[in-house]
Structure formats: C-alpha cells, structure tokens
Design an enzyme around this catalytic site. Structure first.
Site, mmCIF file in Angstrom:
data_model
loop_
_atom_site.group_PDB
_atom_site.id
_atom_site.type_symbol
_atom_site.label_atom_id
_atom_site.label_comp_id
_atom_site.label_asym_id
_atom_site.label_seq_id
_atom_site.Cartn_x
_atom_site.Cartn_y
_atom_site.Cartn_z
ATOM 1 N N ASP A 1 0.722 -8.974 2.922
ATOM 2 C CA ASP A 1 -0.508 -8.742 3.319
ATOM 3 C C ASP A 1 -0.942 -9.749 2.451
ATOM 4 O O ASP A 1 -1.543 -9.564 1.623
ATOM 5 C CB ASP A 1 -0.677 -7.180 3.174
ATOM 6 C CG ASP A 1 -2.300 -7.027 3.645
ATOM 7 O OD1 ASP A 1 -2.566 -7.864 3.934
ATOM 8 O OD2 ASP A 1 -2.943 -6.285 3.576
ATOM 9 N N GLU B 1 1.063 -1.201 -0.561
ATOM 10 C CA GLU B 1 0.594 -0.405 0.120
ATOM 11 C C GLU B 1 1.073 1.155 0.080
ATOM 12 O O GLU B 1 0.359 2.528 0.575
ATOM 13 C CB GLU B 1 -1.057 0.438 0.714
ATOM 14 C CG GLU B 1 -2.226 -0.762 0.633
ATOM 15 C CD GLU B 1 -3.606 -0.434 1.647
ATOM 16 O OE1 GLU B 1 -3.577 0.314 2.023
ATOM 17 O OE2 GLU B 1 -3.893 -1.412 2.181
ATOM 18 N N PRO C 1 -13.191 -10.820 1.765
ATOM 19 C CA PRO C 1 -12.926 -12.274 2.896
ATOM 20 C C PRO C 1 -14.375 -12.924 2.520
ATOM 21 O O PRO C 1 -14.292 -14.319 2.446
ATOM 22 C CB PRO C 1 -13.363 -12.233 3.884
ATOM 23 C CG PRO C 1 -13.990 -10.506 4.250
ATOM 24 C CD PRO C 1 -13.774 -10.403 2.865
ATOM 25 N N ASN D 1 -3.046 -6.848 12.298
ATOM 26 C CA ASN D 1 -3.921 -6.326 11.589
ATOM 27 C C ASN D 1 -4.979 -5.860 12.836
ATOM 28 O O ASN D 1 -5.935 -6.710 13.672
ATOM 29 C CB ASN D 1 -4.808 -5.953 10.508
ATOM 30 C CG ASN D 1 -6.204 -5.279 9.840
ATOM 31 O OD1 ASN D 1 -7.062 -5.589 10.757
ATOM 32 N ND2 ASN D 1 -5.796 -4.064 10.194
ATOM 33 N N PHE E 1 -11.932 -5.190 13.563
ATOM 34 C CA PHE E 1 -11.095 -6.991 13.005
ATOM 35 C C PHE E 1 -10.354 -6.709 14.079
ATOM 36 O O PHE E 1 -8.624 -5.974 13.758
ATOM 37 C CB PHE E 1 -10.973 -6.784 11.515
ATOM 38 C CG PHE E 1 -9.901 -7.953 11.042
ATOM 39 C CD1 PHE E 1 -10.939 -9.180 10.193
ATOM 40 C CD2 PHE E 1 -8.572 -7.929 11.522
ATOM 41 C CE1 PHE E 1 -10.158 -10.693 10.494
ATOM 42 C CE2 PHE E 1 -8.330 -9.021 10.342
ATOM 43 C CZ PHE E 1 -8.499 -10.274 10.163
ATOM 44 N N ASN F 1 -4.316 -11.723 3.881
ATOM 45 C CA ASN F 1 -5.604 -11.115 3.582
ATOM 46 C C ASN F 1 -6.231 -12.021 3.982
ATOM 47 O O ASN F 1 -7.305 -12.265 3.514
ATOM 48 C CB ASN F 1 -5.923 -10.220 2.758
ATOM 49 C CG ASN F 1 -6.162 -8.667 3.237
ATOM 50 O OD1 ASN F 1 -6.417 -8.423 4.443
ATOM 51 N ND2 ASN F 1 -5.632 -7.928 1.866
ATOM 52 N N HIS G 1 0.329 -7.896 -1.932
ATOM 53 C CA HIS G 1 -1.299 -7.747 -2.069
ATOM 54 C C HIS G 1 -1.711 -8.778 -2.385
ATOM 55 O O HIS G 1 -2.970 -7.605 -3.123
ATOM 56 C CB HIS G 1 -1.189 -6.151 -1.656
ATOM 57 C CG HIS G 1 -1.931 -5.509 -0.813
ATOM 58 N ND1 HIS G 1 -2.404 -4.278 -0.698
ATOM 59 C CD2 HIS G 1 -2.476 -5.741 0.146
ATOM 60 C CE1 HIS G 1 -3.216 -4.012 0.349
ATOM 61 N NE2 HIS G 1 -3.494 -4.938 1.154
ATOM 62 N N GLU H 1 -3.048 10.882 -12.397
ATOM 63 C CA GLU H 1 -4.209 9.780 -11.427
ATOM 64 C C GLU H 1 -3.373 8.604 -10.815
ATOM 65 O O GLU H 1 -3.219 7.964 -9.636
ATOM 66 C CB GLU H 1 -5.686 9.718 -12.664
ATOM 67 C CG GLU H 1 -6.736 10.792 -11.897
ATOM 68 C CD GLU H 1 -5.848 11.537 -12.848
ATOM 69 O OE1 GLU H 1 -5.580 11.128 -14.271
ATOM 70 O OE2 GLU H 1 -6.708 12.730 -12.843
#
Length: 758
Positions: free
Chosen positions: A622, A434, A548, A680, A685, A624, A543, A470
C-alpha cells in the site's frame, strides 16, 4: 473452524459470503440502475445547463449565473441573493425575475401552471411561467388534503400534545415550515445570502462516536470542498409543479443542496445516487410513494426532508446515511414501528436500525481474470503474488466506517472472509499490510499453515517501545510463501525512520527529524529460492505513510526502501548455493496430514546471478500514492530529479541534492490495463493506492485479477461491507519467470592427438 461452503465456485458464481441475517423482508419495486460516479466531476463548459439538454453551452453564458453582482465568490441558489436588482432566470420564464429585497407588494397575479407530460420533462425543464416583478406570488399550494398538517391518521404519535423530545419538536417545526414554503423558489428567497436571519440546520441531539485512533489512509474530502471549485452548488426547484426530473440534473455531482419541495413528483430516479456531495435534500410536499435504494449512496446527507408525501416504507439502504441529522418523515403513512423509533430516539437511531437490519446487496459476480499472455511451455516456471491491505481491527471502528453494519465490521467476520479469499486465490506469495502481531501469530499463521504457507512478519517500529500487551495490537507487514515451493534464504526489516536519522548525509537535517522520524512505517524483504528450479526471487512488502500532505515523506520512505533492496540484492547475488532444499518429512515418510507424501522432484541447483538487478523482484504494498505521483515515477523510471514537486523545498541529504535512483527495471503489474479502477473504496476517496511492481527483465505478466462489478457498486457507497472485509481490495497477478540466456559453449578442433576443451 469457519464454514466456507458459502464460497462455492461455478459458472457465474462467486466466493463472496452470502450475508443472510434474520431480517425484515421487503417487497420493493424494481429499480432501473444507472451508473454512479465516485468522485466530484469538475465543473466545465461541457456541464449541461439545468434548463437545457447537455451540450457545449457554458452556464456562464446565461443570465441566471452571469449577473456581475459581485457574488461570484459565493455559493448561490437558483435565484435570490443580497442586493440583487435583477436576477434573470433562463428557464423559459416569461419575464426576468425582479427581486424585491424587502419581500413586499406580493399581490401580483400568477398565471396557472400548465400541466406537462412526462415526455415534456424528460429532456429539459420547460416551465411556462410568467412572474411579475414581485418576488413572491399568490399561487395556491398545489398539494391536496392528502398532504397532512398534523401527522398521519392512525399514528400512535399523531395526537401527541407535547413532543417527547427536542428532536421530534424540531421535526414538527420543520414540517410546518415546509408547508408554509409553497411558493416558487421559497428556499432561494430565504437563503442566508438573502436573509441573514435564517438559522441553518439542526442536530440530532446525539453525539457521534469520536475517533479513538485515526486510520492510516488518505483524508476524505469534505462535501463542502465542492463549493471552492464551483460558482454555485445549490439548486432550488421548489414550487415548480414538476412531475418528472430530467436526467441532466444528476450530472451536477458537485451539488451540495437540492430543493425539490412542493412539486408533483411521484418517483425519484435511481440516478439521484450520483449526487454524492449532497448535504441537504428536500423532497417535501410531493407525491412520492417510495424512495430508490440508491438513496443510500448519499452518505454526506445531513438533512433529508420528506414531509407530506405518501411514503409507507423506507429503503433499508438508508442505513448508510450515517451523517444524517434530520430525517423528516412527518405527514407520511410510515409504519408505527419505524416512526416510533425516530419519535422517541431520533434520526440516528432509525438510521442505525436500518443499517443493522439491512439485507445488503447481493454478492457480486467473481472478479474477472484478465489473461495477458499464455504460458508457452507447460514446464515453464511461474509465480503468483497477492497484495492486500486487510484493514487492521483497531482502525475498523463505527465512527470511521459509519456506513457499515457492525456485523460487517467485526473482526471475527472480517478475518474469516479475508482468510477465505486468501485460500481461494491460492497465490504462491501473499503480502499483507495492516496485519497486527496478534492476528499474525494467533490466527493467520496457524490457519494458513494448513494451506502450505509459512510467514515472515514485522510490526511497525513503535512496537519496540511498548509493553507486550500493547505491542500485540500494532500492525505491520507480513509475507507468506508456499513452503513446498520455496525456501526462505533470508529476511530483512527496513525501518525508514531509523535508517534516515543514521544516514551520514542527513545528519542535522531538520526535515528528517520533524517529518520523517515521527513516522513508524516499515518495509519487509524476503529472499526466496524455488526448491525445484533453483530460481531465486526477492519479495518486498511495504506500507507507506498515508497523509497526502506529506508527499516528500512518502518519497523518502520509498527511496530508502529502494536503496535497501539494492544493497541486499547485491549481497544476495553472492549467496552460496543452497544445499538442503528437501521439504520436511516425518520419519515414516508421511506428510503433515498423516497421508503419504507426494513424490517430490529432485531439487535443482541454485541459480547464480551476476548482480542484484538480475534477481527476479516483486514489490507489493500500500503505497498511499496515486499513479500520477512522484513515487510512481521513481519506481517506473528508476530516477527522480531533486527538483520534483513532491519533494518541495525540503532537504533530505543526497536525495534532494543529487536526486533519487535505483538500478531495477520495474513496472506496475496492472499498467497493462491502465491500473484498476480503484484499490481503495470509501465514500470520501476512490482511487488506486496499492501496487504490485515486477522486474521486467526477469518476469512477464500472464494474468491479472480484474475490477469489481460496476453494477454492484451502484448501491454500495463504500467498503468494508459483508462481501469486502477491507476498504482496500486484493491485487493478484501471475507471472512467468523468463528463461535465462545461457552462454553458448564453443568447441575448437585442435586436430588429432590434442584434447578438445571448451
């Protein structure tokens, strides 16, 4: 240049920044801390009854919960319920509660409450009540004249003839209602399950900031979800003449509403902070003189009623209650400077005032360094790695992290705190997730260059479709490495979506186009060589998709990543020796800072590897995914069957036809300590999502950076804050490169006159 003097180290010291804004000073009584839980505790037979000490009894054994009245599928109060003929309260009441649905014939006598000592209440609720068949009693309210009816004397707002706005009008209305609900269990009898005409709740009249872009992280569970897992989630102890609350109550972490109004409570235990699913808490008409700082842990609160107490101050930790819609303070000697904020601007503005001016908790002690093994030889080669999701600036909004002061959310503060930690850890390899292009190019790459780091970066794949302005804000993955120690031999981008749609075995698979292709997550690989030893190492940084509900997509992404690592590792195993590994020097022999450069050992020859699986591998990121996920199983076991539940019934070519596998022997660096408590940390969470995997055949873990101090977390509902600039925490580990077993040379004696050759 940022000032880093706040990061001084020493015995018992920490490098966390000390946040000291110009704040209101507070002299609050000392509190006894108690452990806090970070998630809902499943209701089971070990959960103590509210009227008993903790034990093996199940609440279903008591008549209070087990009435066979067809209400099992709903949330129930302590008493009260539609069409209840008998609702027996097992709280040492003299008789079962006989509920009269029409609330008539209330003229029955109610015996006076017996005064209990604090010791009586310390272990159980021990009320000696006798309640007749009438649902409401004639007992007089216990509160004295000190419980005011029309505001606090001397208040500039107590004499208002007309409320200045709807919010304050609603506060006055709720205060009057609270004063009228003085009988036992008034809330229970007026609950919508009994009286369908009751209108629930009020809003603050102010709109919350809408999310501009959803953060890529697991979705926060709602407090209402607790209702689905428990027969009851609401307790009403109103009008019970309580002086002390048993600690057993705070084990009911699934509670969503708690009514303690119309009692004689003089203090609220700090362990109330454990009830993090509460949306409503009523403490009106008690004798409270202060609130514990742990009240700020109840970030799901929407209504906190404190009418007619003796509160002359409020803890600034209440600034974390960003979802609070109604803070009932009427009837308390609250200072006018605070009361005027809520009178004129509403609850949200007062909470914002607390949040922005809160001093915050003291900096935590430095995280422990966990030694797993000692380096057997000072000459033994080691490597250290740090993995950190630093929370991209565009995701770090007040609407997403409403419990965090704006100063702690500002990118200027966060990036300096992140940089300070990276410098402090001084790892050989840094893997950041990130991190956007702008931050990589304009801040971290230049700043870390002063600490001997060079970096590799790729943004997520959507950046390719954007204009330059951008695209600079698109986040991705970066790998930094110590330039004097390593030389970069190769780097590769792993674009999951693009790889999936171009695989021959996935042509025409609808799940690829509908589920995998829309996600633009990536992985980054770097192939490094140690300048001095010649050891080569593969570093991966990834990443994985956050949602979930898409466990199949996560698995496909990691499967593609492992395939890519396998392919490139076998290619890199055949790379020729590196012939130019001398660190760059200026022509006069000085280093970049102008000082004389240190003498560098003669670079060693490049190591050779038979195949890719023999090259040391560090895989950071990460993911997740929790430790019980299919991703964890795949990486550790090296194989995942096509029938795994995380794949569901989806079709992903060979992955779902033959299963998934990889040739590496990998292990989580933190598995030696059963993983961290969390990587995290947010109010919704708390769990492990980040990992550093290492190849066990080539590396050995020597030490790990441990957990965050648990006492510090008792008053911190979530990250980021002034000490932790991301909602993730950094993982850091040190490894020893295992010595390679060289083939022994055998000499044969061919006798005199013959050459001896090996």
């Amino acid at each position: 240049m940022a000032e880093y003097s706040a990061y001084q180290r020493g015995a018992g010291q920490t490098f966390y920044p000390q946040h000291q804004p110009n704040l209101h000073s507070r002299n609050l009584p000392g509190r006894v801390r108690s452990p806090t839980t970070s998630g809902r505790i499943p209701f089971n037979n070990d959960t103590p009854s509210p009227s008993r000490s903790p034990g093996p009894q199940s609440p279903q054994q008591y008549g209070m919960y087990n009435q066979g009245h067809g209400h099992q599928g709903h949330n129930v109060m302590m008493n009260g319920g539609a069409s209840h003929q008998r609702y027996a309260m097992q709280m040492n009441l003299g008789k079962p509660f006989q509920h009269n649905q029409n609330h008539q014939h209330h003229g029955h006598a109610h015996q006076q409450h017996q005064e209990h000592t604090g010791g009586t209440h310390s272990s159980q609720y021990n009320h000696q009540h006798t309640i007749s068949s009438g649902g409401i009693t004639n007992a007089q309210p216990h509160f004295a004249n000190s419980h005011l009816q029309n505001g606090t004397p001397g208040s500039v707002h107590s004499g208002l003839s007309k409320p200045p706005n709807e919010h304050w009008a609603e506060q006055l209305h709720l205060a009057q209602t609270a004063r009228e609900m003085t009988q036992s269990h008034s809330h229970a009898r007026n609950h919508p399950s009994v009286n369908k005409n009751v209108v629930a709740g009020t809003t603050n009249g102010t709109q919350k900031e809408s999310d501009k872009e959803e953060r890529n992280r697991p979705a926060a569970p709602r407090a209402e979800d607790a209702k689905e897992n428990h027969i009851w989630t609401i307790l009403d102890f109103g009008g019970q003449n309580l002086k002390v609350i048993t600690s057993s109550l705070f084990q009911y972490t699934f509670l969503t509403k708690l009514y303690l109004n119309c009692n004689k409570l003089s203090f609220l235990p700090p362990s109330v902070g454990r009830l993090r699913n509460l949306t409503h808490l009523d403490l009106s008409l008690n004798e409270l003189r202060f609130l514990p700082q742990e009240i700020g842990m109840l970030v799901n609160l929407k209504q906190l009623l404190l009418f007619d107490n003796h509160l002359d101050t409020l803890p600034y930790e209440m600034g974390s209650l960003y979802q609070l819609e109604m803070l009932g303070i009427e009837g308390n000697p609250i200072p006018d400077e605070l009361k005027s904020i809520i009178v004129e601007h509403g609850t949200t503005e007062l909470i914002k005032h607390f949040r922005e001016n809160a001093q915050g908790p003291e900096a935590p002690p430095e995280r422990d360094w966990i030694v797993l093994d000692e380096v057997p030889d000072a000459e033994q080669e080691t490597v250290s790695a740090l993995s950190y999701n630093i929370l991209c600036d565009k995701y770090c909004t007040q609407s997403q992290y409403g419990y965090t002061p704006s100063g702690a959310l500002s990118w200027e503060h966060r990036r300096e705190t992140i940089l300070a930690e990276l410098r402090e850890r001084n790892a050989d390899i840094l893997c950041l997730q990130e991190i956007d292009q702008d931050s990589f190019n304009d801040y971290f790459r230049a700043s870390l260059a002063h600490n001997d780091y060079k970096g590799v970066f790729w943004p997520k794949s959507r950046a390719r479709t954007m204009a330059e302005k951008e695209a600079k804000l698109v986040d991705g993955c970066a790998i930094f490495y110590k330039n004097t120690k390593y030389i970069l031999l190769d780097k590769q981008l792993v674009d999951f979506a693009n790889t999936a749609i171009n695989r021959p075995d996935m042509k025409g698979e609808h799940d690829i186009f509908n589920r995998v292709m829309p996600r633009d997550d990536i992985g980054v690989l770097a192939f490094l060589e140690n300048r001095a030893t010649g050891t080569r190492i593969i570093v991966g940084n990834v990443h994985v998709f956050w949602n979930p509900a898409f466990t199949d997509v996560k698995l496909v992404q990691v499967a593609i990543l492992m395939e890519a690592i396998t392919k490139f590792a076998n290619k890199w195993a055949k790379f020729p020796a590196c012939t130019d590994k001398v660190v760059y020097r200026f022509t006069n022999g000085d280093g970049e800072d102008g000082n004389e450069a240190d003498a560098t050992a003669e670079p060693g020859p490049s190591k050779e590897y038979a195949d890719g699986s023999q090259i040391p591998l560090l895989l950071c990121g990460d993911f997740n995914s929790l430790p019980n996920s299919g991703i964890y199983d795949l990486i550790v076991q090296g194989v995942l069957p096509n029938s795994h539940e995380d794949l569901g019934s989806r079709k992903y070519g060979n992955f779902t036809r033959d299963g998934i596998s990889h040739p590496f022997s990998l292990k989580s660096s933190y598995s030696a300590v059963g993983e961290l408590s969390f990587t995290n940390y947010t109010p919704g969470f708390v769990g492990v999502l980040d990992y550093i995997w290492y190849s066990t055949n080539t590396l050995q873990v020597l030490g790990l950076l441990g957990d965050i101090d648990k006492e510090y977390l008792q008053r911190v509902p979530g990250f980021p804050n002034y000490h932790f600039p991301s909602d993730h925490v950094a993982l850091y580990a040190q490894y020893m490169v295992k010595s390679r077993k060289e083939k022994k040379v055998t000499e044969t004696d061919f006798g005199q006159g013959r050459d001896r050759r090996s």
